[in-house]
Each structure stands twice: as C-alpha cells, then as structure tokens.
Design an enzyme around this catalytic site. Structure first.
Site, PDB file in Angstrom:
ATOM      1  N   ARG A  72       3.440 -32.623 -52.501  1.00 14.00           N
ATOM      2  CA  ARG A  72       3.672 -32.118 -53.856  1.00 14.00           C
ATOM      3  C   ARG A  72       2.354 -32.109 -54.615  1.00 14.00           C
ATOM      4  O   ARG A  72       1.634 -33.107 -54.617  1.00 14.00           O
ATOM      5  CB  ARG A  72       4.693 -32.993 -54.587  1.00 14.00           C
ATOM      6  CG  ARG A  72       5.000 -32.493 -55.999  1.00 14.00           C
ATOM      7  CD  ARG A  72       6.109 -33.294 -56.644  1.00 14.00           C
ATOM      8  NE  ARG A  72       5.721 -34.668 -56.920  1.00 14.00           N
ATOM      9  CZ  ARG A  72       6.564 -35.603 -57.365  1.00 14.00           C
ATOM     10  NH1 ARG A  72       7.834 -35.304 -57.548  1.00 14.00           N
ATOM     11  NH2 ARG A  72       6.149 -36.826 -57.601  1.00 14.00           N
ATOM     12  N   HIS A  90       9.768 -44.281 -63.163  1.00 16.46           N
ATOM     13  CA  HIS A  90       8.926 -44.300 -61.975  1.00 16.46           C
ATOM     14  C   HIS A  90       8.563 -45.726 -61.560  1.00 16.46           C
ATOM     15  O   HIS A  90       8.284 -45.996 -60.398  1.00 16.46           O
ATOM     16  CB  HIS A  90       7.680 -43.447 -62.188  1.00 16.46           C
ATOM     17  CG  HIS A  90       7.927 -42.000 -61.958  1.00 16.46           C
ATOM     18  ND1 HIS A  90       7.942 -41.437 -60.696  1.00 16.46           N
ATOM     19  CD2 HIS A  90       8.253 -41.008 -62.810  1.00 16.46           C
ATOM     20  CE1 HIS A  90       8.220 -40.150 -60.794  1.00 16.46           C
ATOM     21  NE2 HIS A  90       8.421 -39.866 -62.058  1.00 16.46           N
ATOM     22  N   ARG A 103      14.741 -41.016 -68.929  1.00 21.50           N
ATOM     23  CA  ARG A 103      15.131 -41.908 -67.834  1.00 21.50           C
ATOM     24  C   ARG A 103      14.324 -43.189 -67.789  1.00 21.50           C
ATOM     25  O   ARG A 103      14.620 -44.078 -66.996  1.00 21.50           O
ATOM     26  CB  ARG A 103      15.036 -41.174 -66.494  1.00 21.50           C
ATOM     27  CG  ARG A 103      13.679 -40.641 -66.104  1.00 21.50           C
ATOM     28  CD  ARG A 103      13.853 -39.683 -64.936  1.00 21.50           C
ATOM     29  NE  ARG A 103      12.615 -39.062 -64.475  1.00 21.50           N
ATOM     30  CZ  ARG A 103      11.910 -39.501 -63.465  1.00 21.50           C
ATOM     31  NH1 ARG A 103      12.286 -40.586 -62.828  1.00 21.50           N
ATOM     32  NH2 ARG A 103      10.816 -38.878 -63.085  1.00 21.50           N
ATOM     33  N   ASP A 155      14.584 -35.900 -62.437  1.00 18.72           N
ATOM     34  CA  ASP A 155      14.268 -35.095 -63.610  1.00 18.72           C
ATOM     35  C   ASP A 155      15.370 -34.101 -63.940  1.00 18.72           C
ATOM     36  O   ASP A 155      15.615 -33.796 -65.115  1.00 18.72           O
ATOM     37  CB  ASP A 155      12.942 -34.356 -63.405  1.00 18.72           C
ATOM     38  CG  ASP A 155      11.744 -35.202 -63.822  1.00 18.72           C
ATOM     39  OD1 ASP A 155      11.935 -36.119 -64.638  1.00 18.72           O
ATOM     40  OD2 ASP A 155      10.632 -34.954 -63.333  1.00 18.72           O
ATOM     41  N   CYS A 172      15.194 -34.549 -52.777  1.00 14.64           N
ATOM     42  CA  CYS A 172      14.188 -35.610 -52.608  1.00 14.64           C
ATOM     43  C   CYS A 172      14.231 -36.623 -53.737  1.00 14.64           C
ATOM     44  O   CYS A 172      13.402 -37.524 -53.797  1.00 14.64           O
ATOM     45  CB  CYS A 172      12.788 -35.004 -52.506  1.00 14.64           C
ATOM     46  SG  CYS A 172      12.272 -34.099 -53.971  1.00 14.64           S
ATOM     47  N   GLU A 220      13.893 -28.916 -60.910  1.00 13.18           N
ATOM     48  CA  GLU A 220      13.950 -30.144 -61.713  1.00 13.18           C
ATOM     49  C   GLU A 220      14.443 -29.907 -63.129  1.00 13.18           C
ATOM     50  O   GLU A 220      14.677 -30.873 -63.858  1.00 13.18           O
ATOM     51  CB  GLU A 220      12.567 -30.782 -61.788  1.00 13.18           C
ATOM     52  CG  GLU A 220      11.985 -31.191 -60.449  1.00 13.18           C
ATOM     53  CD  GLU A 220      10.612 -31.805 -60.591  1.00 13.18           C
ATOM     54  OE1 GLU A 220      10.530 -33.034 -60.655  1.00 13.18           O
ATOM     55  OE2 GLU A 220       9.627 -31.045 -60.642  1.00 13.18           O
TER      56      GLU A 220
END
Length: 588
Positions: free
Chosen positions: A348, A204, A485, A475, A522, A451
């Site tokens: 979200r 992120h 990740r 994800d 997305c 995800e």
C-alpha cells in the site's frame, strides 16, 4: 489493595507482569531499552545533565541583582537541593541498572514515583514542592535533549518473552496513549501487554497491539494515574479488564487461563500446512498484513499464502521527519518480496494522516500541521498526490522491487475519478522514467482500497480502472457511521454490524466478483472470527489479517459450507438487527 480498571478489549489473551509507566511530560521523552554495556554511559549522561542544570542554577544565583527578593534565591536553593537529593539521583540510577531504561525514561519514571509521594504528604508546603521537582526534572530532560542520546532505540532488538538479562518478571506497558510509531519501537520487545487511557478498538494503536499479538486494553481512562510503577498488573484482553495488585487466588486463576491459551495456540498451529478449503470445496486465500519487511517470515510461519497489505507508512515513521529515499525503499520492498518466496506482496502506498501523522508533513515544501479535522484532511492518496516528489520515489521503488517477486500496488482512500487518473498517470510516468534509465520492472497490478462510502457508490468506475480492490473495513465503518475510531468516547457507536456497513460490504464483494476482479478484505473484520461465515456467505474468498489470526480464521473456514451461508445471507442483510439474526442463523 486490589483495583479493577475497565476499558476496551482490543487484543485477546491474558498478560501478567510488572507495570512500566510511560509518563506524560511537557518535554518529549524517548523510551527505549539499553544493553548492559551501556548502563555506565547512560548514568554518565544523567550525571552530566544534573551538573549542567546545577551550573545553570548556580549562575542564576550569582547573577541575581542586589534588590532581588530573598524568596527567589531560596527557591533556587530548593531546586539545587532537589537536584542532588538521593531520592532523585540514586533511585534514577536504579531504573537504568535494574530495568535497563535509557536515562530520560529512568528520570521520568522516578519523577512519577516521587510525585505520588508528594501528593500523599499532609503538609501543604511539602505537597507544593512537587512543582519544583517537576521543573528540575524538566530542566534535566532538556539538557539531555540538547546533548543528544548516547545510543538509540533498542527495543526492536530484544526477543519476545525475554528481558535480555534485566530481570525475570514480565513487564506490561501503561500509558496515557501510545502512537503507532512508538508502538513499532516496542515490536518484538519485552512487553507482555499494554494498557492506555485513551483509544478505540480499531485505532491504529490497537491494530499494532494485535499485530504484536499481545493482550491489550485501551480507553481505560485513568489507568496511568491509578497504576504505579512496578505494581503487579493483570491485563484481561478478552474482557477489557485491568486488575491492579490482584489477590493470590485471582492471580492463579489468570495464570491457568494463560496456560490454556497457550495450549489452544499450539493446537491451532497444527493447521499451518492445511489448505484453507471449505466443506463444499471452495478454496479461500488467507493473506497477511505486515508493517515492516522483517514481518514477512512470521507471515510464512503462520501459513499465509501471500501479503495482502504491506503498510509502507511505517517505513516513514520514527525518523524525525526525514523521509526514506528511493534506495532505502527499494531495499525494504525487495526484502519483503524475496522473503515471501514468490508469493504475492501487496504494497500500500504511504497512508499518512489522521491517527498516523509524520513528525513533519509537507505540502510543496511547506510544513502542514494542525489540521482541523485530520481524518477528513490531507491523508493517504491525497497527501501522496500533493507531494509528487515523495510519491514518485515510492512508486519507482515499488516498481524496481517488482523484479524480485510478485509485487502489487494498492492505493489507499480512493474516492474520485480525478485522483484515479492522477495516480495511474504517476505510475506510468515512474515506469517510463525507469525504462528510460534502463531499470527493469515487473508486471505490477494496481488496486484500489475501498474505504469511503463514495468509493462504493462509484465502484463500477473504480473497477474499470483498477486490477483489483481491497476493502479497508476500519475506515469504511468510520466514514459510514461518522465515528472517530480512535475516540473512546464514541467507541460504542463504532458498529461493524451496522446494516449500512454490511450492505456496502456485500455490494462491493458482489460487484467485484461479477466484474471478474479480485476482491479482498484487509481490515480488522478479516481477522475477526465473528465475521468469517458472514463474509464467506457474501462471496469473499480472500482475507488478509495479522499472521497470528490466520490459524483461528482457517479453522472457521474448514468448518464452513459456503452454499448454506449464501442461502442465509439475504435474511441477515434484510434484518434491522443483523448481528442478532446472524447469531441465530449462523450459530456464531
């Protein structure tokens, strides 16, 4: 001497500037810029911290028992000497005045400079005094923490490309790691780029770097130890290379590349008002991902036709564990909806956990910390369902904001029928409570994020319960391939071209379209031009990405023929090395 450091390229482009090191510390250090008018106050805080520590050391000396070793008193003398030494006091003030660092940042920056000087000393006794210096600085930082900050983080108030009067050299941020919450403090700030020792391409931290639209390299291992304060640094975000103190020839080459990139950016910006329609007449929806309501104008400026992903968790970060109340959330969601002028805004629900922890996470009023495996733990919808009061506040806020625009709700990490039922019941309860209180709500669609592999396998069930689906590729890849990740040690295993990943994408898009449900991607793949033709061939007609990526993706769409792409898709999906086959058939 020029040095090259290699890492992972996560945000394209070239940044050139002076290094700003955010040093690791046993004490949490706030890093923010101050206004010119606040420099005297910060220097005063620095002086007060020094005086406080000096008084504590002098009191210790006075209270030493008569039989205390003489070395102990001598050690306190050394600490007092370091405390008042100009190398620490005067030089730290220069960071405050010259760079506009807050006092804590200035002190930790000067510690970094002095620590390197101690490391280079030949005399062993003097080298060992570095530990004394670190202890003195830590005491001062603790003293300032007890008193509290004079101001607050101001990075978000500074404009891109400007130094707010603090000098003319561009700055690049260098750190061991930067959390997503910390990165948000630097949004629209003075930094031209950043480098971290750790991180992966879709951590992120990297995603926020791309959202800032600045060059970045992560996973550069020892970068924060090799690079020194104020070193000239070139960040090559295309190749994942960091060049420290480049030669004049190399520097000029990268300045030329900077100019070329800017010309390309201006050229692509001309596509803003051009509809995203393929050569064979297929309209494509290009949406924006945003973190804060203030990002909405940039989405419109880039030509987005809506917000496909509003990451609401960033409203919950940098708050010392104090969660936003319902009214604050209503204001934020309303601001985003109104800013989009009637275009859809998909919010979200809070996606906390894994690499986006809160300062304080609770479950039924009990603190929840130190999960053994955060990526597989209490995160996303699991945390929301475990905190019904928090979840109810967010749902009520979204429903209330829906009267001000086209608002939709997106539920992250859906994987089980039980979760689906609990979530939909929670939404209906929130709607009923508002109706009973006389609060108006709009017609809000509810969607699920795909995800995890389990969601793909139970997709028919998900499609029966939800109005639309959105694929979070970051994800989905992580959980399909069992790759963290955020971990640069396994970054080479994170493969969006893996046959299993592509099969899941194709299956999800195909089944959603067959059921007459909207489907959007997305994740990071939506903004990666290497995948645009492939996703179009799979039937995807809705992409959501950072606003800065929209012009480039629109250019690829305008040149694409979906009929030809769809005809080539089976061969790509059947190939054991789909990336090679895609490059051959799609001429990527």
């Amino acid at each position: 001497m020029s040095i090259q450091v290699f890492g992972l390229p996560v945000s394209r482009g070239v940044a050139i500037g002076r290094a700003v090191l955010v040093a690791s510390s046993r004490v949490d250090v706030a890093h923010y810029f101050i206004d010119a008018a606040e420099t005297d106050a910060e220097i005063r805080r620095l002086r007060e911290a020094r005086d406080t520590v000096a008084a504590e050391l002098e009191a210790l000396q006075r209270d030493l028992p008569a039989d205390a070793p003489s070395e102990l008193s001598a050690l306190l003398d050394v600490h007092l000497m370091l405390l008042h030494d100009d190398m620490l006091a005067t030089a730290t003030k220069q960071w405050i005045v010259g760079r506009r660092y807050n006092a804590e940042w200035a002190l930790s920056a000067q510690l970094e400079v002095l620590a390197r000087q101690f490391d280079e000393m030949e005399d062993e006794y003097l080298r060992e005094r570095k530990a004394d210096l670190e202890q003195v600085v830590e005491q001062m930082l603790r003293a300032m923490a007890r008193r509290g900050a004079a101001g607050g983080p101001l990075a978000h108030q500074l404009l891109p490309g400007g130094r707010d009067g603090a000098g003319e050299d561009a700055l690049v941020l260098v750190a061991n790691d930067i959390s997503p919450a910390d990165m948000m403090q630097f949004k629209r700030s003075v930094f031209a780029g950043f480098v971290t020792d750790v991180g992966g391409k879709t951590s992120h931290t990297a995603i926020v770097a791309r959202s800032l639209d600045i060059p970045a390299v992560v996973g550069a291992r020892e970068a924060s130890r090799i690079i020194r304060q104020d070193d000239w640094v070139v960040i090559d975000g295309d190749c994942g290379v960091v060049i420290v103190n480049p030669s004049p020839i190399v520097l000029e080459e990268y300045r030329f590349r900077q100019r070329q990139s800017e010309l390309e950016r201006v050229r692509l910006a001309r596509l803003r008002h051009t509809p995203a329609v393929t050569l064979d007449g297929e309209p494509v929806e290009l949406l924006a991902n945003i973190e804060l309501p203030s990002d909405a104008p940039a989405a419109l400026e880039a030509g987005a036709v809506g917000v496909g992903l509003f990451r609401s968790e960033f409203l919950f970060m940098n708050r010392n564990g104090a969660l936003p109340d319902e009214e604050e959330q209503v204001a934020a969601y309303t601001q985003a909806a109104q800013a989009m002028n009637g275009l859809p805004v998909t919010i979200r629900t809070v996606d906390i956990g894994a690499d986006k922890p809160l300062e304080r996470m609770t479950v039924n009023d009990l603190r929840h910390e130190h999960a053994l495996n955060p990526a597989l733990g209490l995160r996303a919808i699991r945390w929301s369902l475990a905190e019904p009061a928090m979840f109810r506040r967010q749902l009520r806020a979204i429903l209330r904001a829906s009267v001000h625009g086209r608002v939709r709700i997106l539920i992250p990490m859906v994987a089980q029928l039980r979760e689906i039922r609990q979530t939909l019941e929670a939404i209906e309860r929130a709607r009923a409570q508002l109706a009973e209180a006389g609060q108006a709500t709009g017609d809000v669609q509810v969607g699920a994020m795909i995800e995890v592999p389990a969601a793909v396998l139970i997709l028919p069930t998900i499609l029966r319960h939800f109005d639309f689906v959105s694929i979070g590729t970051n994800d989905l890849i992580q959980y399909t391939l069992a790759v963290d990740r955020s971990d640069e040690a396994v970054a080479h295993c994170y493969d969006p071209w893996h046959p299993a990943v592509l099969q899941m994408l194709s299956t999800t898009i195909g089944m959603a379209r067959a059921a007459g449900k909207e489907v959007c991607v997305c994740g990071e793949m939506a903004g990666d031009p290497a995948f645009t033709e492939l996703l179009l061939g799979m039937g995807l007609r809705s992409f959501s990405m950072h606003p800065a990526r929209i012009p480039l993706i629109k250019q690829r769409i305008l040149r694409a023929d979906t009929r030809k792409l769809a005809a080539r898709l089976p061969a790509i999906l059947a190939h054991e090395e789909p990336e090679q086959e895609a490059r051959r058939l799609l001429q990527l």
